[in-house]
Structures are given as structure tokens and as C-alpha cells.
Design a protein around this motif. Structure first.
Motif, PDB file in Angstrom:
ATOM      1  N   LEU A 140     -37.865 -76.794  68.842  1.00 24.32           N
ATOM      2  CA  LEU A 140     -37.214 -77.363  70.296  1.00 24.32           C
ATOM      3  C   LEU A 140     -35.654 -77.443  69.785  1.00 24.32           C
ATOM      4  N   SER A 141     -34.562 -76.876  70.608  1.00 21.48           N
ATOM      5  CA  SER A 141     -33.251 -76.473  70.724  1.00 21.48           C
ATOM      6  C   SER A 141     -32.815 -76.732  71.816  1.00 21.48           C
ATOM      7  N   GLY A 142     -31.204 -77.728  71.953  1.00 22.69           N
ATOM      8  CA  GLY A 142     -30.827 -78.415  73.255  1.00 22.69           C
ATOM      9  C   GLY A 142     -29.564 -78.629  73.129  1.00 22.69           C
ATOM     10  N   GLN A 143     -29.469 -79.272  73.751  1.00 20.64           N
ATOM     11  CA  GLN A 143     -27.749 -80.129  73.107  1.00 20.64           C
ATOM     12  C   GLN A 143     -27.588 -81.164  74.549  1.00 20.64           C
ATOM     13  N   VAL A 144     -26.908 -82.064  73.646  1.00 15.81           N
ATOM     14  CA  VAL A 144     -26.719 -83.302  74.239  1.00 15.81           C
ATOM     15  C   VAL A 144     -25.437 -83.892  74.208  1.00 15.81           C
ATOM     16  N   VAL A 145     -24.901 -84.226  75.227  1.00 18.72           N
ATOM     17  CA  VAL A 145     -23.506 -84.483  75.516  1.00 18.72           C
ATOM     18  C   VAL A 145     -23.170 -85.792  76.204  1.00 18.72           C
ATOM     19  N   ALA A 146     -21.973 -86.421  75.734  1.00 19.13           N
ATOM     20  CA  ALA A 146     -21.618 -87.719  75.626  1.00 19.13           C
ATOM     21  C   ALA A 146     -20.092 -87.576  75.575  1.00 19.13           C
ATOM     22  N   PRO A 147     -19.746 -86.974  77.161  1.00 21.16           N
ATOM     23  CA  PRO A 147     -18.583 -87.159  77.725  1.00 21.16           C
ATOM     24  C   PRO A 147     -17.253 -88.148  76.277  1.00 21.16           C
ATOM     25  N   PRO A 148     -17.300 -89.543  76.442  1.00 20.58           N
ATOM     26  CA  PRO A 148     -16.735 -90.377  76.678  1.00 20.58           C
ATOM     27  C   PRO A 148     -16.458 -90.641  74.978  1.00 20.58           C
ATOM     28  N   ARG A 149     -17.393 -90.058  73.436  1.00 22.18           N
ATOM     29  CA  ARG A 149     -17.514 -89.637  72.825  1.00 22.18           C
ATOM     30  C   ARG A 149     -16.741 -89.274  71.966  1.00 22.18           C
ATOM     31  N   LEU A 150     -16.090 -89.346  71.044  1.00 23.73           N
ATOM     32  CA  LEU A 150     -14.839 -88.310  69.671  1.00 23.73           C
ATOM     33  C   LEU A 150     -15.696 -86.717  69.368  1.00 23.73           C
ATOM     34  N   ASN A 151     -16.842 -86.912  69.158  1.00 24.99           N
ATOM     35  CA  ASN A 151     -17.920 -86.179  68.872  1.00 24.99           C
ATOM     36  C   ASN A 151     -19.043 -86.571  69.936  1.00 24.99           C
ATOM     37  N   ASN A 152     -20.150 -85.387  69.141  1.00 25.12           N
ATOM     38  CA  ASN A 152     -21.551 -85.583  69.968  1.00 25.12           C
ATOM     39  C   ASN A 152     -22.649 -85.183  68.447  1.00 25.12           C
ATOM     40  N   LYS A 153     -21.955 -85.700  67.494  1.00 30.74           N
ATOM     41  CA  LYS A 153     -22.538 -85.273  66.388  1.00 30.74           C
ATOM     42  C   LYS A 153     -23.224 -86.640  65.746  1.00 30.74           C
ATOM     43  N   GLY A 154     -24.956 -86.165  65.591  1.00 30.91           N
ATOM     44  CA  GLY A 154     -25.397 -88.334  65.339  1.00 30.91           C
ATOM     45  C   GLY A 154     -26.098 -88.513  65.752  1.00 30.91           C
ATOM     46  N   ILE A 155     -26.536 -87.826  67.084  1.00 25.76           N
ATOM     47  CA  ILE A 155     -27.042 -88.829  67.835  1.00 25.76           C
ATOM     48  C   ILE A 155     -28.104 -88.628  67.893  1.00 25.76           C
ATOM     49  N   PRO A 156     -29.206 -89.109  67.953  1.00 20.85           N
ATOM     50  CA  PRO A 156     -30.838 -89.366  67.788  1.00 20.85           C
ATOM     51  C   PRO A 156     -31.501 -88.798  68.963  1.00 20.85           C
ATOM     52  N   LEU A 157     -32.154 -88.118  67.971  1.00 17.43           N
ATOM     53  CA  LEU A 157     -33.870 -87.721  69.256  1.00 17.43           C
ATOM     54  C   LEU A 157     -34.470 -88.227  68.896  1.00 17.43           C
ATOM     55  N   ASP A 171     -20.517 -81.014  66.425  1.00 18.26           N
ATOM     56  CA  ASP A 171     -19.631 -81.704  67.248  1.00 18.26           C
ATOM     57  C   ASP A 171     -19.461 -81.164  68.839  1.00 18.26           C
ATOM     58  N   GLY A 172     -20.781 -80.307  69.115  1.00 13.60           N
ATOM     59  CA  GLY A 172     -21.049 -80.433  70.356  1.00 13.60           C
ATOM     60  C   GLY A 172     -22.594 -80.355  70.493  1.00 13.60           C
ATOM     61  N   GLY A 173     -23.089 -80.993  69.854  1.00 13.64           N
ATOM     62  CA  GLY A 173     -23.744 -82.124  70.212  1.00 13.64           C
ATOM     63  C   GLY A 173     -25.695 -81.210  69.903  1.00 13.64           C
ATOM     64  N   SER A 174     -25.403 -79.623  69.716  1.00 11.48           N
ATOM     65  CA  SER A 174     -26.819 -79.274  69.361  1.00 11.48           C
ATOM     66  C   SER A 174     -27.814 -79.869  68.504  1.00 11.48           C
ATOM     67  N   PHE A 175     -29.038 -79.525  68.922  1.00 13.52           N
ATOM     68  CA  PHE A 175     -30.020 -79.958  67.803  1.00 13.52           C
ATOM     69  C   PHE A 175     -31.455 -79.450  67.940  1.00 13.52           C
ATOM     70  N   ARG A 176     -32.290 -79.584  67.170  1.00 17.29           N
ATOM     71  CA  ARG A 176     -33.624 -78.631  66.731  1.00 17.29           C
ATOM     72  C   ARG A 176     -34.242 -79.307  65.855  1.00 17.29           C
ATOM     73  N   PHE A 177     -36.045 -79.171  66.608  1.00 18.09           N
ATOM     74  CA  PHE A 177     -37.032 -79.825  66.424  1.00 18.09           C
ATOM     75  C   PHE A 177     -37.774 -78.793  66.087  1.00 18.09           C
ATOM     76  N   ASN A 209     -39.888 -70.884  70.220  1.00 14.95           N
ATOM     77  CA  ASN A 209     -38.814 -71.502  69.580  1.00 14.95           C
ATOM     78  C   ASN A 209     -37.914 -71.304  71.410  1.00 14.95           C
ATOM     79  N   ARG A 210     -38.336 -72.473  71.708  1.00 19.06           N
ATOM     80  CA  ARG A 210     -38.241 -73.402  73.479  1.00 19.06           C
ATOM     81  C   ARG A 210     -36.581 -73.687  73.085  1.00 19.06           C
ATOM     82  N   VAL A 211     -35.507 -73.539  74.470  1.00 19.36           N
ATOM     83  CA  VAL A 211     -34.666 -74.056  74.140  1.00 19.36           C
ATOM     84  C   VAL A 211     -34.392 -73.920  75.630  1.00 19.36           C
TER      85      VAL A 211
END
Length: 967
Positions: A140-157, A171-177, A209-211
């Protein structure tokens, strides 16, 4: 063991299953269990399904029907109930709450399964072979967006109630399970200071491989200062409302010691042992002593009644007593259990030392070292008690080791040969160093005066010999060693850090570090000489840089370098600084050390650059720590050293905490707090992170560096105009034309009244310029204003081409570009392509751009900034069309008239200034601000300097100097 069902029920179970299997039917285990319990007189609502615990067992197969080995099997919602199958592929799990449950099966070969099973109280369910077949795993892949952050890296799911977890890796918030079993999963996203996000259902097919089609948007939590400002079920934590959660422990000390306690005495200590740093109450379940209870005790009076709920931020204090009897060491452990899921059990080591007598006759106690009036003069004292019936002779202190290489006693001193193995040359000053005799049963204090011949950390040992008479009449030579550890400070001088640690770096690499030296008052380091003791070639100094020099103080930085060899683990030396001012010619000593990393050593970024010469507020830099090894790493402490106190602020998570193998974690964020000064400012410091791995402590070091604030000079010329060229580029909607029409016609008439020679060029192709001699000039101008070119994507190019055509030898000609556009500009030209190459030259200094910033700038500031840069660099004026008004257009045209008619007195500044630092000069002569003649003033609302009492003749040069504002 679970009790077994009656035999006839078991037989019925086997017969039913056999019939179904012989007919080729595949039946779920839950249906068979329903038949089983109905036949036994039970029902679907039997308490065995909803109460108590049961188990499950079976074999795991691949899709090809082969036994699957090394499969991780666990219960959803009970992830610690798990096991790994062996070579027979069999598993058994017990202590599972009754009811319908799910199992997760995964292995490293890319196979997985998510299986439902009924758990029966006091019974181990045997799963059918058709149920435990593993299929290709998906992702499972996707993207997490948090506009106020300096970047979107390191957000836990997380996948709810499973062991699947990940973090965004870009930095774009991409993730993958990866390795997800087929089935439907609940996805959670939790980030500090952001509202949690839950996606109810994400279904994965075998091998899919779902996105996710849309990015996951997470919102920042509400800002707050107190709990009362937050909605229900939330609380104020780190100035944001966050969902109320669980408590979290922060161990404040890992050991408690009682040192050198006298025999037959009792010592007590109150110690703050842990703190609740979570976002909810922390439950203290138990506090107990393990071992040593006969000599250690806890004060029950100050202990809370257990179980005890600790509030957020509350600390736990215990009071321990140590009952000393005989000379020996005693150890114990303080064990504290909490409901912190990550650290449920904390242990604190306790050590008690009962001091013994130092000799047959003499007992030494209360050894101390203190300053003796001067920073370089010390006194060492010790209490002595003679328990024997005969005197004891105490000799002159001496060194018990040879002096270290490169640290010989200074010349022309009273040291002679008597000085200890100290890191700084130190001598024992007579007469207090003379031999003495302690009478029988006498107690006295012996004191020796020391004088150091250098500055910095002082460490060493003073050996004091004495002679005791044995019973047989012979003398027994003995000695006592007095350890000395002091810091010899120099007046009007501060060094930071007091010892330089390069940290642990890769073998064969080089690392640099900074040493800061601050003096009171201005000074230079012209006579500075540097060297290292022990002729250590691994360290060297590369340069000295001045950082800040004022009437109050000066700061200098010395750059050091460490060359890590492959075969070394640690290296140490001492940096000797000779020639520092105000040190009477004496040296300053700075310990220096470094270590060589192994492939298992944690990795910390070695250099962090904070701030920039154009920024007033340094951004926060995220500090990460990576554990590349196969064993956990515990972060024990984090500290910052800098020559200017509080230069750097580090917001970090509580420690100690542990990094799992092959993982990366954010330690926190660091920021340089720039002081409110008009000077160019630099700052250097050191971030030290101490970690522990396999019972070995390692220090990791990051060099900190910042630079902000810059002096600027904006230069303008009062036009020496004999003619005016107006370049008109209009690309506006009809509703904006009324104000523009009135403004341009008014300007046209005033240029006629002043009898100026002017030409108005329309940069649109196929038009004839309007001159001051045109008979129907107003009518032609009106015709121009009634058409909209809508060619903004060519605006910059056409403007640039037309300006180059008009750069005539006549230096008295003023060229002004009027850019009136509401549309985006997609031309490839940059600002420099249409600005004058030399703004100070005679042929280009009388060129300004007046621009109405496009209405599209409300959505895309990048396009608007291209016009704005041109306006600022040419001394023009900009207006924002996002909020158009008649008064704005009137002000815009008024300033245009001032420039054309040689009446200009408003000068926009290119940066936001520190108002106190503004200086205005006309042809080199400085003007006074807000004096009785009122020559100029600063208008903060428009960021302009306004000349109010000075007549500026054509050709005058105006220079406005200031420091950027960092208030």
C-alpha cells in the motif's frame, strides 16, 4: 492445558468434518464450531464464545500446498501473542480472548495471510489446512500532506492492531507498506502536533500493489497555552491541543550512589527519579527495592499511595536511606513498574560505599581542593586522625608518575622537582609543604598550597608519603593519593567548549570542529601559537577566524581538524594555546579527543548550518539519528555548548529512549536564536549526543554554525530629465480601466504643462508612439486603453526588447516602464534579463519600473515576485491588484508623477530595515532624521524613506544604508 470436550462431541466433530471433506466442500472453521456446539447442547450465544481465554493451532501452507517455514504468526489486536513456525510449519497460540479473532501470517518470501478464527474458552481450535494457505503479499503506497510542516518526511503510519508500521520517507510525504496480507485494513496516521487521521477501510487483493488515489491530509492541532483552551478529550501539550493519550516515563537518573559513608552511620538522599512526559496520566503500579534491603530502605512517608496516577509533567521523588555498618560496598536495585507500554519496568542502580581506614594508624577524610585567592593558586587539605599511641611522620608531597611529554615545569619558578602528574604544570609552594608529625590520638588538618602555570582543566594526583612504626620496631613506608580536579579560569576570558570532542567518525575520514574564545573588550590573536602534546599528528589547527568584535567583547573561533586513522579506536591529546592576551605569557590547555566508528556505530549529521545572511529568523533544523547496526541503541543524554549562552535552542524528545536496529529517529529540532543586534552576527556551537550500545557509551558530535544579518545600501538618483520615455504594457480586465484611464490622462496633461519632451510607447506590435507634439495624443491614448493585449506571456520579452531600443546616448533621458497585468507571465526571461546590467551607469540609472502586480499573484507568488524584484531594483513602485482600490491607484500615479516631474521624495527600501540603523546620505552628505529641520523620516507602513525638508536637484545621488530587521 485446556480441558477437553466430551468424547462423543469430539467424535461428532471428526465425522462432520470428514463428510464435508469427502464431498469436496470447503467449510469455514467457524461453521464447524457452530455445528459442534449445537450438537453438544450449546448455542451460538454460548458463554464459551465470549468469556475466558482459548487457543488456536495448525499448520501453515504455501499456495502450492507445501509446508511454509519461518512464518511469523500473531493475533490482531494482541500482537505480542505470536510465534514463528519451525521446519514443520506448525504453530500454537494460547491465552487469546474468546470470540471471533484474526490471525496475521507473514514471512520473508513475500507471502502473507489474514485469517478469521473462532476462539473458544478452555479449548484449542485446530485450523483446517484450507484456512492457513498463504498467498502473495501486497503493498500500500500513498502520500501524507501536512502543509504547515517544513517537510512531510518522517510522519508515522500504522495498520490498526497489527505489527505493520512505517513512516513517510520523502519531503513530499510518500509512504509504503510492504508485505501486506490480502484483506481490509484500517490505516492510522499520527504526527506530533497534528490531528490523528483514520481511514476506515483499505482493501488489498493478493499480490496487489495498491496506490491511494488522493493524498492523506492531516491538519495541525489547535494552538493553546492552557488545558482550558482545548476541546473535550484533548489537552494542551507543547502549546498545541492534542488528543489525550497515555503517560510516558522519562528516567531522570539511572543510578543513585552513597559515597564514603562513615561506618556505623546513616545517610539519606531525596532523588527525583522519573517524570511523566506523555500526553495523559501515568500510572505508577509498584515501587520496590530488590536486594540490599537490610542496609537500604525507602521512606514510606513521601511515597505516593499505590497505584498512583501521575499528572502530565509531574515527577516522582523517592527518599532512600543507607545504614552503614562495616567497610564494604553494598548494591541494590530500585524497580518501578508503570503503564508505559514502551518502558513498563524501570530499574535504577543503587550503590553504597562505606569507607575503610586508610592505614593502620591514620584515618584520612574530608579531602578538598579550593581556590586560594587567585585562580592559579589552590589549597589542598585533608583531615588526619592518628589512632595509634605513637607519632606518625608525614612527608613532602610528590608526584607518583612522570610528567607527561611536552609539559615540563616552567622555568624560574619555585616548583623545583616537586610537581605532580597534572595536566597543567603545577608546583607545591613552600613552606606549607614541609614534613609534619601527627601526635598519638591527634586529629588535625593538613594543607598544601599549589600554584598552576597555565589555564584550563586541571587533573592530577598528589601523592603524600608517611611513615608508620610497626610493632616490631621497623618503619613502614606508605602514601595516600589525593585526586585533584579543578578548572583554572582566566579573568576576562572564556573558552567553549572546555574540551573538544570530535565524536565518532568514519575511519579514514576527516572531521573539523570549532573552539570559541571570548574576551572582554576588543582584542586580536596576532601572537597566537598552537601545538598538541605528545606530538600528536592526528590533530591540527587549520585557521583562526574573527567572528565578532565590539567595545564590550570580541569572539574568535579556532578551527581544528581530526584525521581518523583506520587502526585506531580513540585518540586524545591536549591543545596548548600560547600567546593569548592577558594570560601573563602562560599557556591555555584544551583536552582534545576523537574516536573511529565501526559499521555498527550510530550516525549523526556532523555539521548543521543554521541561519543565512539574508534571513532574520533562522529556521528550525530537524536532527535525526540513524542506527545502522543489528543491536538497539539507547540515547542517554543530549547537550549543547556555545560561547554565547542560549545561542541555540534544542527542542528534543525525552531520554533515555531506544532506537531499534536499522532504524532512524528524529531527536528533535534545533534553532539558532539570533540576538537583537545591528551587527553582522555569527555563532558556533557543539551538539553532543551520548548513546549506549552493548554496554559501551559513545559520544556523537555535530558542529553548529549560524550567520545572519547583513548591511545594505539602496542607491537612487534624482532624474536629470530633459525627456521621458514611457513604456506601456497593459493586460487588464475592463473593470480596472477607469482608474488607469484617469491616472494616465492626468499624467499626460501634467507633462504637457511642464513642457516636457515625452514619448509613450505601447509595446504591443503595430502601434505608433505618442509624442509630446502629437495633435490627437489624448484620443490615441484613449484608444490604446480600450484594448486589452492579453499577451502577458510575451510581456517580459517585449518590455526588455523595447527598453534596449531606447538606451540612447542621451543620458538625460528617463525611461519608465508601466506594467499593468492581471495574468500570469510564463516567459523564460529572468529578472536579470530585463534589468539594466549596471544600475549605477549613466545610461541606465534613470530607468524605473512601475508595476501593478498581477491578480494571479494571489495564487502564485512566484510569478508576482519576478515583477516585484524588478520594481525594487529600479526604485519603482508596485501595487497589489489582489485588493484593488481607487486610492491605491491615486497613490501609485502620484509617485509616478513625482519621479517624472523631478519631485521625487519617496524611496522604497528593498528589505525590511532595523529602523534605528537607517542612515541617509545625499551626494555623500548625511542627513539628519526627525530634527527641527526635519530632513527625512521612515514610514514603516509603506517601508519607505521620505525626504521632508531637503530639495533634491536633478542628478543628485541618494544612498540609504541600513541593517535588516531581526526584531
Amino acid at each position: 492445558m485446556f480441558s477437553q470436550a466430551p468424547q462423543h462431541c469430539l467424535n461428532l466433530w471428526k465425522q462432520t468434518f470428514s463428510r464435508l471433506r469427502s464431498k469436496g466442500l470447503v467449510c469455514c472453521c467457524g461453521m464447524l464450531l457452530m455445528l459442534f456446539f449445537t450438537a453438544c447442547g450449546g448455542t451460538a450465544g454460548n458463554n464459551k464464545f465470549v468469556e475466558g481465554n482459548g487457543g488456536v493451532q495448525g499448520y501453515v501452507y504455501s499456495a502450492e500446498g507445501q509446508i511454509a517455514t519461518n512464518v511469523d504468526v500473531y493475533v490482531v489486536g494482541q500482537v505480542n501473542t505470536r510465534m514463528t513456525t519451525g521446519s514443520d510449519g506448525r504453530f500454537i497460540l494460547q491465552d487469546i480472548p474468546a470470540g471471533q479473532r484474526e490471525l496475521i501470517l507473514t514471512n520473508h518470501k513475500g507471502l502473507a495471510a489474514r485469517i478469521k478464527v473462532w476462539i473458544v474458552r478452555d479449548y484449542i481450535t485446530e485450523m483446517a489446512a484450507s484456512q492457513t494457505i498463504m498467498l502473495p503479499a501486497g503493498s500500500l503506497s500513498g502520500q501524507v500532506v501536512a502543509p504547515p510542516r517544513l517537510n512531510n518526511k518522517g510522519i508515522p503510519l500504522y495498520i490498526s492492531q497489527t505489527r505493520f508500521e512505517t513512516t513517510t520517507y520523502s519531503d513530499g510525504g510518500s509512504f509504503r507498506f510492504a508485505n501486506l496480507p490480502a484483506g481490509c485494513h484500517k490505516l492510522y496516521v499520527t504526527a506530533p502536533l497534528f490531528d490523528s487521521y483514520t481511514r476506515e477501510t483499505v482493501c488489498i487483493k493478493p499480490g496487489e500493489n495498491r496506490v491511494l488515489d488522493l493524498p492523506i491530509q492531516i491538519r495541525p492541532t489547535k494552538a493553546c497555552k492552557t488545558h482550558s483552551e482545548c476541546p473535550s478529550a484533548t489537552l494542551c501539550h507543547e502549546y498545541h491541543c492534542v488528543p489525550e493519550g497515555d503517560g510516558k516515563t522519562k528516567l531522570l537518573t539511572s543510578n543513585i550512589s552513597f559515597s564514603n559513608i562513615k561506618p556505623q552511620s546513616t545517610a539519606s538522599r531525596s532523588v527525583e527519579v522519573l517524570k511523566n512526559v506523555g500526553v495523559g496520566p501515568l500510572l505508577i503500579e509498584s515501587i520496590e527495592l530488590r536486594g540490599g534491603t537490610e542496609i537500604f530502605s525507602l521512606d514510606e512517608k513521601i511515597l505516593p499511595t499505590l497505584p498512583h496516577k501521575m499528572k502530565i509533567g509531574e515527577s516522582l521523588v523517592v527518599r532512600l536511606s543507607f545504614h552503614a555498618e562495616f567497610a564494604t560496598e553494598h548494591r541494590a536495585t530500585l524497580r518501578i513498574r508503570t503503564n508505559d507500554a514502551e518502558n513498563p519496568e524501570l530499574e535504577i542502580s543503587i550503590l553504597g560505599t562505606i569507607k575503610a581506614y586508610d592505614s593502620d594508624c591514620l584515618a584520612f577524610s574530608n579531602k578538598s581542593t579550593k581556590s586560594n585567592g587567585s585562580s592559579r593558586q589552590l589549597s589542598v587539605s585533608v583531615d588526619v586522625y592518628n589512632r595509634c599511641g605513637q607519632p606518625v611522620a608525614i612527608g613532602t608531597p610528590r608526584s607518583n608518575k612522570k610528567p607527561p611529554q611536552g609539559s615540563n615545569p616552567p622555568q624560574n619558578t619555585k616548583c623545583a622537582d616537586r610537581w605532580g602528574d597534572f595536566s597543567i604544570p603545577t608546583c607545591i609552594a613552600p613552606p606549607s609543604s614541609a614534613a609534619v608529625s601527627v601526635k598519638p590520638y591527634e586529629q588535625r588538618t593538613l594543607t598544601w598550597d599549589l600554584e598552576t602555570y597555565g589555564y584550563g582543566p586541571l587533573q592530577g594526583t598528589l601523592e603524600v608519603p608517611y611513615t608508620e612504626r610497626r610493632k616490631d620496631g621497623t618503619d613502614k613506608e606508605q602514601s595516600i593519593n589525593i585526586a585533584i580536579e579543578r578548572y583554572i579560569e582566566a579573568k576576562n576570558l572564556e573558552v567553549s567548549p572546555r574540551s573538544v570532542h570530535f565524536g565518532t567518525i568514519a575511519p579514514g575520514s576527516r572531521q573539523s570542529a570549532w573552539l570559541g574564545i571570548q574576551f572582554k573588550g576588543p582584542t586580536t590573536l596576532d601572537a597566537l601559537q598552537t601545538s598538541f602534546t605528545n606530538n600528536n599528528s592526528l590533530f591540527k589547527t587549520t585557521e583562526v577566524r574573527w567572528a565578532r568584535n565590539s567595545a564590550q567583547s570580541s569572539v574568535h573561533y579556532i578551527e581544528l581538524e581530526y584525521n581518523a586513522l583506520l587502526q585506531l579506536n580513540t585518540s586524545s591529546s591536549t591543545l596548548v594555546l600560547q600567546g593569548l592576551p592577558a594570560l601573563e605569557g602562560l599557556p591555555y590547555h584544551v583536552p582534545v579527543n576523537g574516536a573511529v566508528a565501526t559499521p555498527q556505530t550510530p550516525v549523526l549529521k556532523t555539521h548543521l548550518n543554521l541561519g543565512h545572511s539574508e534571513w532574520c529568523q533562522a529556521p528550525e533544523e530537524v536532527v535525526t539519528l540513524m542506527n545502522p547496526g543489528d543491536t538497539p541503541v539507547t540515547v542517554q543524554s543530549i547537550s549543547i555548548q556555545s560561547i554565547q549562552k542560549d545561542d541555540f535552542v534544542f527542542k528534543h524528545k525525552g531520554f533515555p529512549f531506544t532506537l531499534p536496529p536499522r532504524s532512524t529517529v528524529e531527536l528533535g529540532s534545533i534553532q539558532w536564536i539570533r540576538p537583537p543586534s545591528n551587527l553582522v552576527t555569527k555563532a558556533l556551537g557543539v551538539l553532543e549526543v551520548e548513546v549506549r550500545q552493548k554496554h559501551i557509551s559513545t559520544k556523537l558530535v555535530a558542529q553548529l554554525k549560524g550567520k545572519m544579518g547583513i548591511s545594505r545600501t539602496d542607491t537612487y538618483y534624482q532624474p536629470s530629465t530633459s525627456s521621458v520615455n514611457l513604456l506601456l504594457f497593459m493586460d487588464l480586465k475592463s473593470e480596472g480601466n477607469t482608474s488607469i484611464t484617469n491616472g494616465l490622462l492626468g499624467l499626460y496633461r501634467k507633462m504637457h504643462q511642464q513642457q516636457l519632451d515625452f514619448t509613450i510607447h505601447n509595446i504591443d506590435e503595430g502601434t505608433t508612439p505618442i509624442t509630446s507634439n502629437a495633435i490627437n495624443g489624448e484620443q490615441e491614448l484613449l484608444l490604446w486603453l480600450q484594448r486589452s493585449t492579453q499577451t502577458s506571456h510575451l510581456g517580459i520579452k517585449r518590455l526588455s526588447d523595447k527598453r534596449k531600443q531606447l538606451l540612447l546616448p542621451d543620458t538625460n533621458s528617463t525611461t519608465i516602464a508601466l506594467v499593468l497585468s492581471e495574468y500570469l507571465d510564463f516567459s523564460p526571461y529572468t529578472v536579470t534579463s530585463y534589468l539594466p546590467k549596471d544600475p549605477q551607469s549613466e545610461t541606465s540609472r534613470n530607468f524605473s519600473i512601475f508595476a501593478a502586480i498581477p491578480r494571479s499573484s494571489c495564487k502564485d507568488m512566484k510569478q508576482a515576485l519576478r515583477y516585484l524584484d524588478a520594481v525594487v531594483e529600479t526604485g519603482g513602485v508596485a501595487m497589489d491588484l489582489c485588493q484593488p482600490s481607487t486610492s491605491n491607484w491615486q497613490l501609485w500615479f502620484a509617485q509616478l508623477e513625482q519621479l517624472i516631474l523631478q519631485q521625487r521624495k519617496r524611496f522604497p527600501l528593498r528589505k525590511l530595515p532595523n529602523a534605528q540603523s537607517i542612515r541617509v546620505r545625499v551626494d555623500g552628505t548625511e542627513l539628519e532624521a526627525d530634527q527641527p529641520n526635519n530632513q527625512w523620516r521612515y514610514d514603516p507602513s509603506t517601508n519607505q524613506v521620505i525626504l521632508t525638508g531637503t530639495q533634491l536637484y536633478p542628478g543628485k545621488k541618494i544612498e540609504i544604508t541600513y541593517f535588516t530587521s531581526c526584531q
